[in-house]
Design a protein around this motif. Structure first.
Motif, PDB file in Angstrom:
ATOM      1  N   PRO A 209       7.396 107.240  74.640  1.00  0.00           N
ATOM      2  CA  PRO A 209       7.452 105.792  74.384  1.00  0.00           C
ATOM      3  C   PRO A 209       6.041 105.245  74.176  1.00  0.00           C
ATOM      4  CG  PRO A 209       7.930 106.295  76.696  1.00  0.00           C
ATOM      5  CD  PRO A 209       7.913 107.593  75.971  1.00  0.00           C
ATOM      6  N   GLU A 210       5.929 104.275  73.278  1.00  0.00           N
ATOM      7  CA  GLU A 210       4.594 103.763  72.948  1.00  0.00           C
ATOM      8  C   GLU A 210       4.700 102.346  72.404  1.00  0.00           C
ATOM      9  OE1 GLU A 210       0.699 105.141  70.287  1.00  0.00           O
ATOM     10  OE2 GLU A 210       2.668 106.050  69.962  1.00  0.00           O
ATOM     11  N   ASP A 211       3.809 101.480  72.895  1.00  0.00           N
ATOM     12  CA  ASP A 211       3.706 100.104  72.401  1.00  0.00           C
ATOM     13  C   ASP A 211       5.048  99.380  72.394  1.00  0.00           C
ATOM     14  OD1 ASP A 211       0.992 100.520  71.955  1.00  0.00           O
ATOM     15  OD2 ASP A 211       1.329 101.200  69.890  1.00  0.00           O
ATOM     16  N   GLY A 212       5.767  99.519  73.486  1.00  0.00           N
ATOM     17  CA  GLY A 212       7.044  98.829  73.612  1.00  0.00           C
ATOM     18  C   GLY A 212       8.207  99.509  72.919  1.00  0.00           C
ATOM     19  N   LEU A 213       7.939 100.618  72.219  1.00  0.00           N
ATOM     20  CA  LEU A 213       9.000 101.356  71.545  1.00  0.00           C
ATOM     21  C   LEU A 213       9.569 102.432  72.459  1.00  0.00           C
ATOM     22  CD1 LEU A 213       7.359 101.859  68.028  1.00  0.00           C
ATOM     23  CD2 LEU A 213       9.075 100.140  68.680  1.00  0.00           C
ATOM     24  N   GLU A 214      10.850 102.693  72.347  1.00  0.00           N
ATOM     25  CA  GLU A 214      11.465 103.737  73.144  1.00  0.00           C
ATOM     26  C   GLU A 214      11.005 105.119  72.681  1.00  0.00           C
ATOM     27  OE1 GLU A 214      15.668 103.317  72.902  1.00  0.00           O
ATOM     28  OE2 GLU A 214      15.754 101.752  74.435  1.00  0.00           O
ATOM     29  N   SER A 215      11.206 106.086  73.542  1.00  0.00           N
ATOM     30  CA  SER A 215      10.945 107.468  73.153  1.00  0.00           C
ATOM     31  C   SER A 215      11.912 107.883  72.051  1.00  0.00           C
ATOM     32  CB  SER A 215      11.106 108.393  74.359  1.00  0.00           C
ATOM     33  OG  SER A 215      12.457 108.351  74.820  1.00  0.00           O
TER      34      SER A 215
END
Length: 265
Positions: A218-224
């Motif tokens: 997960p990164e910058d509010g995005l899910e994995s």
């Protein structure tokens, strides 16, 4: 329809690709029967008693699975074991043909007896038999494709995405040692620079059927995110139903592994 999947239907056919049913190949016909677009009666070479057994209302899903596994097992009696072993990357010793499944030995003899260092389940046995009996034994090229690009995969991707990729992503999110265990327990290998994923692991469920699992954190509010890839030779070496069975079976196995370690999915 009493629980059959397309590969189970395919195992009943003579694999002649005669085209008399209106489809180009027996595999395409099996898929048409599975989705209800055609009747099993459209096959001109299938014996009457097999058609009747196929339609039997008392033949539930579990019984159907056993029936078709028995059908494939019966084909071992006439199989050229030496040729099959050479073609599939297996070995032949004392009447047993043996291949490494997830890094562990999996064996069958001409009488249909199985022996293995792993638990013998239908999600392994079915693809193993299909691979030994019908796989072309092409060497993997290293060119990876998605499930959508596998023959028949586009139509089934929604189910595959939910039962394999989405569920396995939940395991990866909850179980931080998942990929380490894939490498250590199942003799996989971690690879770098694959589709810019954070982690990519290649498993060998069968000798010439590599499967790559790629995971993005997960990164910058995005899910994995998690995707499963196959070598482009998978259509000839195993086919859609075989890899579907393997991937959903693996997902269930990894879910149980995570739960044993105290992680809840």
């Amino acid at each position: 329809m009493p629980g059959q999947n397309a590969m189970q239907i395919f195992t009943l056919l003579d694999k002649s690709n005669c085209g008399k049913c209106g489809d180009k190949t027996c595999l395409a016909f099996a898929g048409a029967v599975f989705t209800g677009r055609k009747s099993i009666d459209a096959c001109p070479t299938l014996e009457k008693d097999i058609k009747e057994r196929f339609r039997s209302p008392g033949n539930d899903g579990a019984e159907a699975a056993e029936d078709y596994l028995e059908e494939m097992t019966s084909q071992l009696a006439t199989l050229d074991f030496s040729s099959a072993a050479e073609r599939s990357g297996a070995t032949l010793k004392n009447g047993w043909i043996s291949a490494r499944v997830m890094g562990k030995e999996f064996r069958v003899n001409r009488e249909g007896r199985f022996s293995s260092d792993i638990h013998i389940t239908n999600w392994v046995t079915g693809p193993f038999l299909s691979y030994i009996l019908h796989g072309k034994g092409l060497e993997p090229t290293g060119n990876w494709i998605t499930y959508r690009e596998v023959d028949g995969g586009r139509e089934r991707y929604g189910l595959f995405q939910q039962r394999a990729e989405a569920d396995l992503r939940k395991v990866a999110d909850a179980y931080p040692d998942l990929f380490r265990d894939m490498v250590e327990v199942f003799q996989g290998s971690e690879v770098e620079n694959q589709f810019e994923a954070d982690i990519s692991v290649v498993l060998m469920p069968l000798p010439k059927v590599p499967v790559m699992i790629s995971y993005w954190l997960p990164e910058d509010g995005l899910e994995s995110s998690l995707n499963i890839f196959f070598d482009e030779t998978v259509n000839d070496n195993l086919g859609n139903d075989g890899i579907y069975s393997i991937c959903t079976g693996l997902t269930t196995m990894f879910e149980k592994l995570a739960e044993r370690h105290g992680f809840k999915m």
